[in-house]
Design an enzyme around this catalytic site. Sequence first.
Site, PDB file in Angstrom:
ATOM      1  N   TYR A  31       0.840  -1.206   0.000  1.00  0.00           N
ATOM      2  CA  TYR A  31       0.000   0.000   0.000  1.00  0.00           C
ATOM      3  C   TYR A  31       0.875   1.257   0.000  1.00  0.00           C
ATOM      4  O   TYR A  31       0.626   2.225  -0.723  1.00  0.00           O
ATOM      5  CB  TYR A  31      -0.942   0.000   1.221  1.00  0.00           C
ATOM      6  CG  TYR A  31      -1.618   1.329   1.413  1.00  0.00           C
ATOM      7  CD1 TYR A  31      -2.580   1.776   0.521  1.00  0.00           C
ATOM      8  CD2 TYR A  31      -1.242   2.171   2.457  1.00  0.00           C
ATOM      9  CE1 TYR A  31      -3.164   3.028   0.663  1.00  0.00           C
ATOM     10  CE2 TYR A  31      -1.818   3.415   2.614  1.00  0.00           C
ATOM     11  CZ  TYR A  31      -2.777   3.841   1.712  1.00  0.00           C
ATOM     12  OH  TYR A  31      -3.339   5.082   1.849  1.00  0.00           O
ATOM     13  N   SER A 109      -2.189  14.451   7.030  1.00  0.00           N
ATOM     14  CA  SER A 109      -3.167  13.975   6.044  1.00  0.00           C
ATOM     15  C   SER A 109      -4.565  13.918   6.647  1.00  0.00           C
ATOM     16  O   SER A 109      -4.739  13.669   7.845  1.00  0.00           O
ATOM     17  CB  SER A 109      -2.754  12.580   5.580  1.00  0.00           C
ATOM     18  OG  SER A 109      -3.846  11.912   4.987  1.00  0.00           O
ATOM     19  N   GLN A 129      -3.885  18.782   5.540  1.00  0.00           N
ATOM     20  CA  GLN A 129      -4.294  18.497   4.161  1.00  0.00           C
ATOM     21  C   GLN A 129      -5.770  18.132   4.131  1.00  0.00           C
ATOM     22  O   GLN A 129      -6.211  17.220   4.822  1.00  0.00           O
ATOM     23  CB  GLN A 129      -3.444  17.352   3.587  1.00  0.00           C
ATOM     24  CG  GLN A 129      -3.836  16.924   2.185  1.00  0.00           C
ATOM     25  CD  GLN A 129      -4.814  15.763   2.198  1.00  0.00           C
ATOM     26  OE1 GLN A 129      -4.692  14.868   3.041  1.00  0.00           O
ATOM     27  NE2 GLN A 129      -5.792  15.774   1.306  1.00  0.00           N
ATOM     28  N   TYR A 131      -9.394  17.219   1.930  1.00  0.00           N
ATOM     29  CA  TYR A 131     -10.154  16.893   0.721  1.00  0.00           C
ATOM     30  C   TYR A 131     -11.483  17.614   0.851  1.00  0.00           C
ATOM     31  O   TYR A 131     -12.137  17.525   1.906  1.00  0.00           O
ATOM     32  CB  TYR A 131     -10.403  15.386   0.629  1.00  0.00           C
ATOM     33  CG  TYR A 131      -9.159  14.581   0.352  1.00  0.00           C
ATOM     34  CD1 TYR A 131      -8.585  14.556  -0.918  1.00  0.00           C
ATOM     35  CD2 TYR A 131      -8.555  13.830   1.355  1.00  0.00           C
ATOM     36  CE1 TYR A 131      -7.443  13.824  -1.173  1.00  0.00           C
ATOM     37  CE2 TYR A 131      -7.410  13.089   1.105  1.00  0.00           C
ATOM     38  CZ  TYR A 131      -6.862  13.089  -0.162  1.00  0.00           C
ATOM     39  OH  TYR A 131      -5.730  12.373  -0.417  1.00  0.00           O
ATOM     40  N   THR A 157      -6.054  19.010  -1.647  1.00  0.00           N
ATOM     41  CA  THR A 157      -5.608  18.067  -2.677  1.00  0.00           C
ATOM     42  C   THR A 157      -6.660  17.981  -3.763  1.00  0.00           C
ATOM     43  O   THR A 157      -7.840  17.758  -3.480  1.00  0.00           O
ATOM     44  CB  THR A 157      -5.339  16.689  -2.038  1.00  0.00           C
ATOM     45  OG1 THR A 157      -4.313  16.856  -1.068  1.00  0.00           O
ATOM     46  CG2 THR A 157      -4.902  15.662  -3.068  1.00  0.00           C
ATOM     47  N   HIS A 277       0.536  12.853  -7.115  1.00  0.00           N
ATOM     48  CA  HIS A 277       0.183  11.978  -6.002  1.00  0.00           C
ATOM     49  C   HIS A 277       1.135  10.769  -5.942  1.00  0.00           C
ATOM     50  O   HIS A 277       0.746   9.669  -5.585  1.00  0.00           O
ATOM     51  CB  HIS A 277      -1.265  11.506  -6.132  1.00  0.00           C
ATOM     52  CG  HIS A 277      -2.024  11.448  -4.835  1.00  0.00           C
ATOM     53  ND1 HIS A 277      -2.884  12.433  -4.434  1.00  0.00           N
ATOM     54  CD2 HIS A 277      -2.046  10.525  -3.835  1.00  0.00           C
ATOM     55  CE1 HIS A 277      -3.422  12.105  -3.253  1.00  0.00           C
ATOM     56  NE2 HIS A 277      -2.909  10.938  -2.872  1.00  0.00           N
ATOM     57  N   ARG A 280       0.070   7.581  -7.792  1.00  0.00           N
ATOM     58  CA  ARG A 280      -0.952   6.723  -7.179  1.00  0.00           C
ATOM     59  C   ARG A 280      -2.339   6.994  -7.739  1.00  0.00           C
ATOM     60  O   ARG A 280      -3.304   6.346  -7.376  1.00  0.00           O
ATOM     61  CB  ARG A 280      -0.974   6.942  -5.661  1.00  0.00           C
ATOM     62  CG  ARG A 280       0.322   6.558  -4.992  1.00  0.00           C
ATOM     63  CD  ARG A 280       0.420   7.085  -3.575  1.00  0.00           C
ATOM     64  NE  ARG A 280      -0.443   6.408  -2.633  1.00  0.00           N
ATOM     65  CZ  ARG A 280      -0.172   5.249  -2.064  1.00  0.00           C
ATOM     66  NH1 ARG A 280       0.946   4.607  -2.358  1.00  0.00           N
ATOM     67  NH2 ARG A 280      -1.003   4.695  -1.203  1.00  0.00           N
TER      68      ARG A 280
HETATM   69  C1  LIG Z   1       0.865   5.752   1.452  1.00  0.00           C
HETATM   70  C2  LIG Z   1       0.605   7.113   0.884  1.00  0.00           C
HETATM   71  C3  LIG Z   1      -0.476   7.841   1.331  1.00  0.00           C
HETATM   72  C4  LIG Z   1      -0.714   9.124   0.826  1.00  0.00           C
HETATM   73  N1  LIG Z   1      -1.761   9.841   1.327  1.00  0.00           N
HETATM   74  C5  LIG Z   1      -1.984  11.095   0.873  1.00  0.00           C
HETATM   75  C6  LIG Z   1      -3.038  11.872   1.420  1.00  0.00           C
HETATM   76  O1  LIG Z   1      -3.738  11.455   2.333  1.00  0.00           O
HETATM   77  N2  LIG Z   1      -3.238  13.112   0.895  1.00  0.00           N
HETATM   78  C7  LIG Z   1      -2.457  13.619  -0.115  1.00  0.00           C
HETATM   79  O2  LIG Z   1      -2.680  14.747  -0.550  1.00  0.00           O
HETATM   80  N3  LIG Z   1      -1.438  12.901  -0.641  1.00  0.00           N
HETATM   81  C8  LIG Z   1      -1.183  11.665  -0.169  1.00  0.00           C
HETATM   82  N4  LIG Z   1      -0.150  10.938  -0.685  1.00  0.00           N
HETATM   83  C9  LIG Z   1       0.703  11.531  -1.737  1.00  0.00           C
HETATM   84  C10 LIG Z   1       1.911  12.237  -1.129  1.00  0.00           C
HETATM   85  O3  LIG Z   1       1.527  13.390  -0.386  1.00  0.00           O
HETATM   86  C11 LIG Z   1       2.909  12.682  -2.204  1.00  0.00           C
HETATM   87  O4  LIG Z   1       2.227  13.467  -3.170  1.00  0.00           O
HETATM   88  C12 LIG Z   1       3.592  11.522  -2.913  1.00  0.00           C
HETATM   89  O5  LIG Z   1       3.854  10.483  -2.003  1.00  0.00           O
HETATM   90  C13 LIG Z   1       4.916  12.003  -3.529  1.00  0.00           C
HETATM   91  O6  LIG Z   1       5.545  10.985  -4.232  1.00  0.00           O
HETATM   92  P1  LIG Z   1       6.769  10.116  -3.618  1.00  0.00           P
HETATM   93  O7  LIG Z   1       6.143   9.201  -2.613  1.00  0.00           O
HETATM   94  O8  LIG Z   1       7.313   9.398  -4.793  1.00  0.00           O
HETATM   95  O9  LIG Z   1       7.742  11.060  -2.986  1.00  0.00           O
HETATM   96  C14 LIG Z   1       0.132   9.672  -0.167  1.00  0.00           C
HETATM   97  C15 LIG Z   1       1.236   8.932  -0.614  1.00  0.00           C
HETATM   98  C16 LIG Z   1       1.483   7.675  -0.089  1.00  0.00           C
HETATM   99  C17 LIG Z   1       2.698   6.928  -0.560  1.00  0.00           C
END
Ligand SMILES: Cc1cc2nc3c(=O)[nH]c(=O)nc-3n(C[C@H](O)[C@H](O)[C@H](O)COP(=O)(O)O)c2cc1C
Length: 393
Positions: A31, A109, A129, A131, A157, A277, A280
């Site tokens: 995850y 988050s 952060q 939504y 976001t 993101h 993702r």
């Molecule tokens: C497990 C996980 C959970 C994340 N949850 C959020 C979130 O709740 N809100 C959000 O804006 N971005 C979320 N992100 C995105 C991160 O803020 C960020 O944009 C991203 O991880 C950057 O890429 P990197 O992991 O390659 O550095 C999440 C990323 C991961 C890996």
Amino acid sequence: MTAGNRLARFASCEDFRRAAQRRLPRILFDYLDGGASGETTMAANIADLAQTGLEPRALRDVSSRSLDATFLGVRHAMPVMLGPVGSLGLFRAGSEAAAFRAGVSACLSSFAVTRPEDLPHGSGSDAFQLYVLKDRGRTGAILERVAGAGFGTLFVTVDTAVSGIRERDLRNGLRRITRPDLRILADLASHPHWCVERLRHGLPAMMLAEGWPEAGGTYLEQAAFLAGQIDPAFDRSGLGWLRARWRGRLVVKGILCAQDARIAVDCGADAVVVSNHGGRQLDGARSTIRALPEVAEAVSGRADILFDGGIRRGGDVLKALQNGADACLLGRAYAYALAADGEEGLAVFLRLLAAELDAAAALCGITSLDGIAKDRGNGLKPPVAGTTGSVGA
Ligand SMILES: Cc1cc2nc3c(=O)[nH]c(=O)nc-3n(C[C@H](O)[C@H](O)[C@H](O)COP(=O)(O)O)c2cc1C
């Protein structure tokens, strides 16, 4: 473990990643580590950063150097912030509080397990952060709570109109973790350190779901409920609504092209985050380092530019600054460090990152990181008055 032993064990982000993989049940590691669909955008973030060159310079006096940088209206010891990572507290108990004690700014988050009221946030640019939800009343209540807890900066976001499809999570049955089948039980049983810690601390709940009984009783049920509440109709008028309600600093996260950057800044954003993101969400989206120069040009000093996606080393931070960013957010990199080795691991990782950034800058003949922003004519924004958010009518 002593600090010296830690450095011998963890000399790079990849060392932390492997240690996190050993400690976490596969269902959780995947995850954290995985991306959307074929994970091509996730891989491109890293590959394109690796392809981005740095220009070595000699015959310059670099004996006196500083990593200080100003972003989000505050002077920081380095141009790095811990970005929002949902479920941090599931990887290791206490991770969200550890992130807020790490000495760099952090962003909590919406999917966090730690209450915003329980976090220290003295740096002036620690953030929450958000939504934006279909139910604007509920969204407004979150804003009041966050402002009441003393947060001055809000990240909204905007790249999650729907949830990305993550194959690893489907295959592993992430949604079934609270009703585990034999495969999941075997996965959990083969990671006893994580299980013992979980038994000691109990199963966490999502802090935003306090007072939302309809969200369900387990973290995953609550997370699925929140994901279902995110407003797919959120557009520029929604952003205008948010700008009018939130009187603190507003950062729009999830910008990947010039047009969207202009809309965000025209609506009053104080900063944008060039982000996909972490790959993702939309697989097939271009990498963030490719999108960054176009966004920097469109913004041209009217707002700060933050950057994320694939930052694993100090040199990556310098590459982002040279392509138009004022600062970088870390995502997986710091989550691996926390999952692998907790608060001490995060401290070691941040020291490594700073040392690499310092070395990269010196070898490029750079003595001040603020100078990079000025060199490219992207003047720094003056600080926004006040550091505590408040909610307007
Ligand atoms: C497990 C996980 C959970 C994340 N949850 C959020 C979130 O709740 N809100 C959000 O804006 N971005 C979320 N992100 C995105 C991160 O803020 C960020 O944009 C991203 O991880 C950057 O890429 P990197 O992991 O390659 O550095 C999440 C990323 C991961 C890996």
